[in-house]
Design a protein around this motif. Structure first.
Motif, mmCIF file in Angstrom:
data_model
loop_
_atom_site.group_PDB
_atom_site.id
_atom_site.type_symbol
_atom_site.label_atom_id
_atom_site.label_comp_id
_atom_site.label_asym_id
_atom_site.label_seq_id
_atom_site.Cartn_x
_atom_site.Cartn_y
_atom_site.Cartn_z
ATOM 1 N N ILE B 264 1.074 -1.413 0.371
ATOM 2 C CA ILE B 264 0.211 -0.151 -0.225
ATOM 3 C C ILE B 264 1.069 1.449 -0.094
ATOM 4 C CG2 ILE B 264 -0.210 -0.545 2.292
ATOM 5 C CD1 ILE B 264 -3.721 0.969 1.608
ATOM 6 N N GLY B 265 0.439 1.926 -0.698
ATOM 7 C CA GLY B 265 1.002 3.774 -0.857
ATOM 8 C C GLY B 265 0.986 4.316 -1.149
ATOM 9 N N TYR B 266 0.808 6.453 -0.617
ATOM 10 C CA TYR B 266 0.659 6.678 -0.983
ATOM 11 C C TYR B 266 1.530 8.043 -1.915
ATOM 12 C CZ TYR B 266 -1.552 11.688 0.678
ATOM 13 O OH TYR B 266 -2.188 13.039 0.617
ATOM 14 N N ILE B 267 0.787 9.065 -3.043
ATOM 15 C CA ILE B 267 2.061 9.527 -3.412
ATOM 16 C C ILE B 267 1.218 10.897 -3.114
ATOM 17 C CG2 ILE B 267 2.625 10.418 -5.824
ATOM 18 C CD1 ILE B 267 1.829 7.237 -6.503
ATOM 19 N N HIS B 268 2.002 12.025 -2.947
ATOM 20 C CA HIS B 268 1.031 13.686 -2.889
ATOM 21 C C HIS B 268 2.444 14.436 -3.418
ATOM 22 C CE1 HIS B 268 0.305 16.325 0.364
ATOM 23 N NE2 HIS B 268 0.868 17.195 -0.251
ATOM 24 N N PRO B 269 2.084 14.936 -4.484
ATOM 25 C CA PRO B 269 2.892 15.975 -5.395
ATOM 26 C C PRO B 269 2.539 17.373 -4.636
ATOM 27 C CG PRO B 269 0.585 15.097 -6.167
ATOM 28 C CD PRO B 269 0.947 14.515 -5.118
ATOM 29 N N THR B 270 3.347 18.207 -4.004
ATOM 30 C CA THR B 270 3.174 19.483 -3.980
ATOM 31 C C THR B 270 2.550 20.515 -4.946
ATOM 32 O OG1 THR B 270 5.539 20.350 -4.327
ATOM 33 C CG2 THR B 270 4.758 19.196 -1.656
ATOM 34 N N LYS B 271 2.686 21.699 -4.517
ATOM 35 C CA LYS B 271 2.067 22.892 -5.345
ATOM 36 C C LYS B 271 3.145 23.289 -6.568
ATOM 37 C CE LYS B 271 -2.362 24.536 -3.423
ATOM 38 N NZ LYS B 271 -2.079 24.075 -1.998
ATOM 39 N N GLY B 272 4.380 23.464 -6.085
ATOM 40 C CA GLY B 272 5.713 23.477 -6.451
ATOM 41 C C GLY B 272 5.932 22.045 -7.275
ATOM 42 N N ALA B 273 7.373 22.100 -7.298
ATOM 43 C CA ALA B 273 7.953 20.792 -8.500
ATOM 44 C C ALA B 273 8.097 19.806 -7.919
ATOM 45 C CB ALA B 273 9.260 21.935 -8.925
ATOM 46 N N TRP B 274 8.121 19.545 -5.974
ATOM 47 C CA TRP B 274 8.346 18.467 -5.564
ATOM 48 C C TRP B 274 7.234 17.154 -5.894
ATOM 49 C CZ3 TRP B 274 13.249 16.921 -4.297
ATOM 50 C CH2 TRP B 274 13.634 17.871 -4.081
ATOM 51 N N THR B 275 7.701 16.249 -5.745
ATOM 52 C CA THR B 275 6.669 15.376 -5.751
ATOM 53 C C THR B 275 7.132 13.958 -4.156
ATOM 54 O OG1 THR B 275 5.580 14.718 -7.414
ATOM 55 C CG2 THR B 275 5.372 12.960 -6.128
ATOM 56 N N PHE B 276 6.421 13.712 -2.959
ATOM 57 C CA PHE B 276 6.939 12.748 -2.188
ATOM 58 C C PHE B 276 5.535 11.897 -2.442
ATOM 59 C CE2 PHE B 276 7.600 16.909 -0.829
ATOM 60 C CZ PHE B 276 9.361 16.882 -0.412
ATOM 61 N N GLU B 277 7.062 10.130 -2.160
ATOM 62 C CA GLU B 277 6.006 9.181 -2.033
ATOM 63 C C GLU B 277 6.317 7.744 -0.730
ATOM 64 O OE1 GLU B 277 6.909 8.082 -6.184
ATOM 65 O OE2 GLU B 277 6.950 6.103 -5.225
ATOM 66 N N THR B 278 5.869 7.460 -0.095
ATOM 67 C CA THR B 278 6.391 6.459 0.598
ATOM 68 C C THR B 278 4.835 5.258 0.361
ATOM 69 O OG1 THR B 278 6.330 5.933 3.005
ATOM 70 C CG2 THR B 278 4.235 7.015 2.899
ATOM 71 N N SER B 279 5.516 4.070 0.500
ATOM 72 C CA SER B 279 4.595 2.699 0.873
ATOM 73 C C SER B 279 4.733 1.471 1.395
ATOM 74 C CB SER B 279 4.566 2.251 -1.145
ATOM 75 O OG SER B 279 5.953 1.767 -1.345
ATOM 76 N N VAL B 280 4.878 0.721 1.739
ATOM 77 C CA VAL B 280 4.936 -0.509 2.617
ATOM 78 C C VAL B 280 4.400 -1.810 2.067
ATOM 79 C CG1 VAL B 280 4.983 0.731 4.799
ATOM 80 C CG2 VAL B 280 3.039 -0.172 4.478
#
Lengths: 85, 385
Positions: B264-280
């Motif tokens: 299961i995982g989660y992807i989170h783009p910011t309003k700027g140029a970054w995208t962060f993600e995590t999963s287990v």
């Protein structure tokens, strides 16, 4: 050998499953009204919704899994060889 | 022979059926023109593997897409298996792949070939795949077949030469469920025939005449293996522009291994140029029928294994990732680009594989169970053009 593990039966079931999927697809093609219209797919077209956004990375990740684990397959494409000693 | 003809006739019927599907105004798409350069590094259990991977895809004449991949594993191994029965070693594996995809209306057809070389192992794989968009492009059906020919040799043994034949049959279905949810199911059957064990690995058995109470003999696997894996994945778009994804996989084979995988995982783009993600991710499997950490005597049964990959174990992993987009409005011939970093922490816990390194004096079969952790790094740059 247990009949459920007979390679011939497993292969035959896979071919039958493929044929059934195709038959279902062929018989239904063109008769189902899409319930999500093309103009409603903006969210689905977002790169974060891609099932495989970075193939170069997923191929490597799958290779790591397949070298360390007994299971294989149904992960998407991965290279041959082992490097697993 | 009859089975062979029947099987190929079935495959041909599937291909002809899909080729004959009516072409429509909605078209499938070819992969984007893109180049990725990746550096990968795996460290864990006494093994270090690193190297580059370069993947380039380019479209031609709006109907064809050609891809090429060059991949290297530089291996430095002093794993538990190597430490207990052999000497640490270094080796290199190089893999080259070429592929072409042809687009016709709502269908794509692809052919791929790859060659992987180590000093004691050569693998050749040819694949054919097709995918078809259906039902107003809500559904994508894909089918694939791969055939592999491997040649196995052994360092220090000029006469040793074995072959392995591999076949893979794949079917997949991707389905748009709602405006925010897409799901996919996959099925893959793989059959192997030939030399399937590792020529360097040994099993151990009780030997009271030996100083530490056990001795080694070469492992011996069956010469055939057929496995089936089925997967189900889903991806859901959250209203504030983020994505949740998850998947499960069930696996079984003719060696008696069954396994379950969940992620299961989660992807989170910011309003700027970054995208962060995590999963287990969780993985668990049962052992092969012919696996044992310690056999009661020499040649106890016709097939023998002590590969920890065939034992009963569980593993868990955590991924942290970050991506930074650059040239978002384009720069010269570049449409956009990104730099990506992934870190995975993996933990392996074995239920019936014991750590016998430096355990002199401990009665055989009472050594501590083995476990290890691994750090996996990926850094890559992607350019769309």
């Amino acid at each position: 050998m247990h009949i459920m593990r007979d390679p011939y039966i497993i292969r035959r079931r896979a071919v039958i499953a493929g044929a059934l999927l195709t038959a279902m697809a062929l018989s239904g093609c063109g008769h189902i009204e899409p319930w999500v219209k093309p103009y409603e797919r903006a969210a689905l077209a977002d790169p974060i919704m891609s099932m495989d956004p970075n193939p170069v990375s997923s191929a490597y990740t799958h290779h790591v899994y397949e070298a360390r684990e007994g299971a294989r397959g149904a992960l998407g494409g991965a290279g041959g060889g082992c490097g697993c000693n | 022979m009859k089975d062979f003809v029947e099987k190929w006739a079935q495959c041909l019927a599937l291909l002809v059926g899909l080729w004959a599907l009516p072409q429509s105004t909605y078209a499938a798409v070819l992969p984007e023109d893109r180049a990725d350069l990746l550096y990968h590094r795996y460290e864990g259990g006494g093994v270090k593997i690193d190297g580059p991977s370069l993947l380039v895809r380019k479209k031609f004449a709006e109907k064809y897409s050609v891809s090429a991949n060059y991949y290297v594993d530089m291996v430095s191994s002093a794993s538990i298996d190597v430490l207990t029965t052999a000497s640490p070693y270094k080796e290199e594996r190089k893999q080259e792949s070429l592929g072409v995809t042809y687009l016709r209306g709502k269908s794509t057809y692809s052919l791929d070939y790859s060659n992987s070389k180590e000093n004691d192992y050569t693998a050749n794989t040819a694949s054919f795949g097709l995918s078809q968009d259906l039902f107003g492009d809500l559904t994508t059906l894909s089918l694939g077949f791969s055939r592999g020919w491997d040649e196995v040799s052994k360092r220090g043994d000029a006469v040793f030469a074995e072959k392995t034949d591999r076949r893979s049959y794949r079917a997949g279905l991707s389905q748009i469920i709602t405006k925010s949810l897409i799901m996919s199911a996959g099925l893959e059957v793989i059959t192997d025939e030939g030399f399937l064990n590792n020529p360097y690995r040994s099993v151990r058995y009780i030997d009271l005449a030996s100083g530490n109470g056990f001795s080694y003999q070469a492992e011996l696997y069956p010469r055939t293996r057929t496995s089936s894996a089925a997967s189900l994945d889903a991806r859901y778009y959250l209203p504030y522009r983020a994505a949740l994804h998850g998947g499960v996989r069930y696996f079984t084979d003719t060696w008696g291994i069954t396994s379950e995988t969940g992620e299961i995982g989660y992807i989170h783009p910011t309003k700027g140029a970054w995208t962060f993600e995590t999963s287990v991710r969780y993985y668990g499997q049962t052992k092969a029928d012919f696996y044992s950490d310690l056999f009661p005597r020499r040649t106890f049964q016709n097939f023998l294994a002590r590969d920890k990959e065939l034992s009963t174990f569980t593993s868990g992993s955590l991924r942290l990732g970050a991506s930074y987009d650059f040239a978002r409005s384009g720069w010269r011939w570049v449409k956009k680009g990104s730099v990506n970093f992934y870190y995975d922490r993996m933990e392996f816990d074995y239920d019936d594989f014991r750590n016998i390194y430096n355990q002199s004096g401990t009665p055989p079969g009472t050594e501590p169970l083995y476990s290890f952790g691994a750090n996996v790094f990926q850094i890559f740059m992607s350019v769309w053009f």
